[in-house]
Design an enzyme around this catalytic site. Structure first.
Site, PDB file in Angstrom:
ATOM      1  CB  CYS A  22     -30.566 -78.792 -14.132  1.00  0.00           C
ATOM      2  SG  CYS A  22     -31.212 -76.642 -14.964  1.00  0.00           S
ATOM      3  CB  CYS A  43     -33.776 -77.000 -21.000  1.00  0.00           C
ATOM      4  SG  CYS A  43     -31.675 -76.882 -21.818  1.00  0.00           S
ATOM      5  CB  CYS A  49     -27.459 -80.309 -18.985  1.00  0.00           C
ATOM      6  SG  CYS A  49     -26.198 -78.895 -18.657  1.00  0.00           S
ATOM      7  CB  CYS A  85     -27.957 -71.542 -17.539  1.00  0.00           C
ATOM      8  SG  CYS A  85     -27.584 -72.902 -18.369  1.00  0.00           S
ATOM      9  CD  GLN A 127     -12.370 -76.306 -29.069  1.00  0.00           C
ATOM     10  OE1 GLN A 127     -13.372 -76.185 -28.521  1.00  0.00           O
ATOM     11  NE2 GLN A 127     -11.714 -77.068 -30.033  1.00  0.00           N
ATOM     12  CE1 TYR A 167     -12.057 -77.276 -42.849  1.00  0.00           C
ATOM     13  CE2 TYR A 167      -9.697 -79.042 -42.736  1.00  0.00           C
ATOM     14  CZ  TYR A 167     -10.898 -78.732 -43.009  1.00  0.00           C
ATOM     15  OH  TYR A 167     -11.472 -79.620 -44.826  1.00  0.00           O
ATOM     16  CD  GLU A 216     -11.645 -71.064 -40.490  1.00  0.00           C
ATOM     17  OE1 GLU A 216     -12.778 -70.765 -41.375  1.00  0.00           O
ATOM     18  OE2 GLU A 216     -11.468 -71.955 -39.885  1.00  0.00           O
ATOM     19  CG  ASP A 233      -9.942 -78.525 -35.078  1.00  0.00           C
ATOM     20  OD1 ASP A 233     -10.971 -79.148 -34.720  1.00  0.00           O
ATOM     21  OD2 ASP A 233      -9.692 -77.547 -34.003  1.00  0.00           O
ATOM     22  CB  CYS A 283     -16.634 -81.833 -31.818  1.00  0.00           C
ATOM     23  SG  CYS A 283     -16.861 -81.131 -34.145  1.00  0.00           S
TER      24      CYS A 283
END
Length: 468
Positions: free
Chosen positions: A71, A77, A80, A172, A295, A324, A345, A394, A421
């Site tokens: 890129c 940026c 990535c 992008c 997601q 969650y 939630e 989650d 995550c």
């Protein structure tokens, strides 16, 4: 030590958050945007008694594991950041990150951590991007040194650690479909029509933000945020997008006069098309509105949920608590294999989406509740419903509140499937749950190629009474 140049620093390995590690006079040095095996000259940006942070100013020797970034915006940026590392090694490093966090933080007996599930698509995999309009474009050192005049309006991403500077993005590699065409055409139109780009400092200007969402079958939602209530300017902009891009499925706009770009509390106006797009996963249809969470990597989300369902080992007789739950994606995904799924939630609009998604898919064995997890999940809630045979959790990056962890220990569900995550906070919570649970399986999943982020699924099973 600040501003001192460390010469011929050997980069040894990757540490947390994608930074690499070297050593100088016995002290750890964290360096960004380098690869293990590089030899660099690095300028110290921060010094502490036990470690330093530095930036590479010259690469003396390139690592044999380096690859050429694809890129043109790499390095400016904020996305990535791992383009210079081959995808195979990215996956190795991400798995190792899970190993390190669990060994360092959880400190419990572990099974062999399985090889990471890699992504088929390592480019154009995101279904949502947010672009910012700015009258203060980031200029490269070469542009500044040239002394030439450059267009200062921009539409793109924030420079890392600079809220007031925007990199003007030409192409992008994160989102396919019409994303690049819409962004570039809208920028060019705004410049030609002399529409004002937002001033982040003064908080003035018409064009503020562009959100593009897409699905695997190329449905496209475009949302334009305006920083001024200017009906003529808004109409001109939206009419251009409608005429230029008939492929936009859902064309929306927001007038945002607040000091931030969040719009959960603002009215969204439908200009053309539908007020939502629909993503399909394993035959299920998920309605995605402008405020819906989904997601951001649709294909890998299915792999993640397949692992979650496999770990749960459902037979059709289980009561499942989905903590969650967000918009109920996991709950609705596993519902066919369960007796009942109960989702909780904090965000009330997300629960409304979860109920709508269940209704649209003819799912009748799910219940959804909105509220603070540590307050909703209590003894009276469990008494009112069936105690869980399986808990799926989650949580956000911060992990679970201690009160929730304590409640899970008290509940003693035979299985907990923990999706995260952030392996660091996941490992912390697993350490707390180890009082009654043992780790049976660990499966990392790569949701975000070219970045250091990694998703991880852990199966916890209740210890036998004799083992406690």
């Amino acid at each position: 030590m600040k501003n001192k140049v460390l010469q011929n620093l050997k980069i040894e390995r990757i540490a947390t958050e994608g930074k690499c590690v070297g050593h100088y006079e016995g002290k750890v040095v964290f360096v960004s945007n380098v690869a293990p095996g590089d030899v660099v000259d690095a300028r110290v940006t921060r010094g502490r008694s036990s470690f330093m942070e530095a930036e590479a100013i010259e690469i003396r020797e390139y690592s044999p594991d380096r690859v050429s970034p694809f890129c043109e915006h790499y390095g400016s940026c904020g996305g990535c950041k791992w383009q210079h590392i081959s995808y195979e090694l990215q996956m190795d490093y991400k798995r190792q990150q899970v190993v390190d966090q669990f060994q360092r933080i959880a400190k419990v007996p572990l099974p062999e951590i399985m090889p990471i599930i890699g992504a088929k698509d390592t480019r154009y995999y995101r279904n949502k991007l947010d672009f910012t309009f700015s009258n203060n474009r980031w200029l490269t050192r070469e542009e500044i040194d040239s002394g030439a005049d450059f267009e200062r309006n921009a539409l793109g991403f924030h420079v890392p650690k600079r809220f007031d500077k925007i990199v003007d993005i030409q192409h992008c590699y994160l989102q396919g479909s019409l994303s690049n065409e819409i962004r570039n055409a809208l920028r060019d139109f705004a410049l030609a029509e002399q529409l004002s780009f937002y001033d982040i400092i003064q908080q003035t200007g018409l064009l503020r933000n562009l959100v593009i969402r897409s699905t695997l079958d190329d449905q496209v939602m475009a949302i334009v945020q305006f920083g001024e209530d200017d009906p003529a300017g808004i109409e001109k902009t939206m009419q251009f997008l409608k005429e230029q891009f008939p492929g936009i499925t859902s064309l929306l706009y927001i007038v945002n006069l607040k000091k931030n770009e969040t719009f959960q509390d603002l009215d969204v106006h439908l200009y053309a098309g539908k007020d939502h797009i629909v993503e399909t996963m394993e035959g299920l249809r998920f309605k995605i509105g402008p405020k819906s969470f989904y997601q951001t990597n649709s294909r890998q989300a299915q792999r993640l949920y397949e692992v979650t369902r496999e770990f749960a080992g459902l037979t059709g007789e289980e009561t499942v608590y989905d903590l969650y739950t967000g918009t109920g994606t996991i709950a609705n995904f596993v519902a066919k294999q369960a007796k009942q799924v109960i989702g909780i939630e904090y965000v009330a609009p997300a629960i409304a989406d979860a109920k709508e998604n269940a209704l649209q898919n003819g799912i009748t064995n799910t219940l959804f509740y909105a509220g603070d997890m540590k307050e909703v999940l209590n003894e009276s809630f469990v008494a009112e419903h069936q105690p869980p045979d399986v808990v799926i959790t989650d949580p956000p990056r911060a992990g679970m509140h201690e009160d929730v962890t304590r409640m899970l220990l008290m509940l003693g569900a035979p299985k907990i499937v923990y999706v995260s995550c952030n392996p660091a906070t996941q490992a912390r919570d697993v350490a707390l749950l180890a009082e009654r649970y043992e780790v049976r399986r660990i499966q990392p999943v790569d949701m975000f190629p070219q970045t250091y982020h990694v998703e991880n699924v852990v199966l916890l099973e209740l210890k036998n009474h004799d083992d406690q």
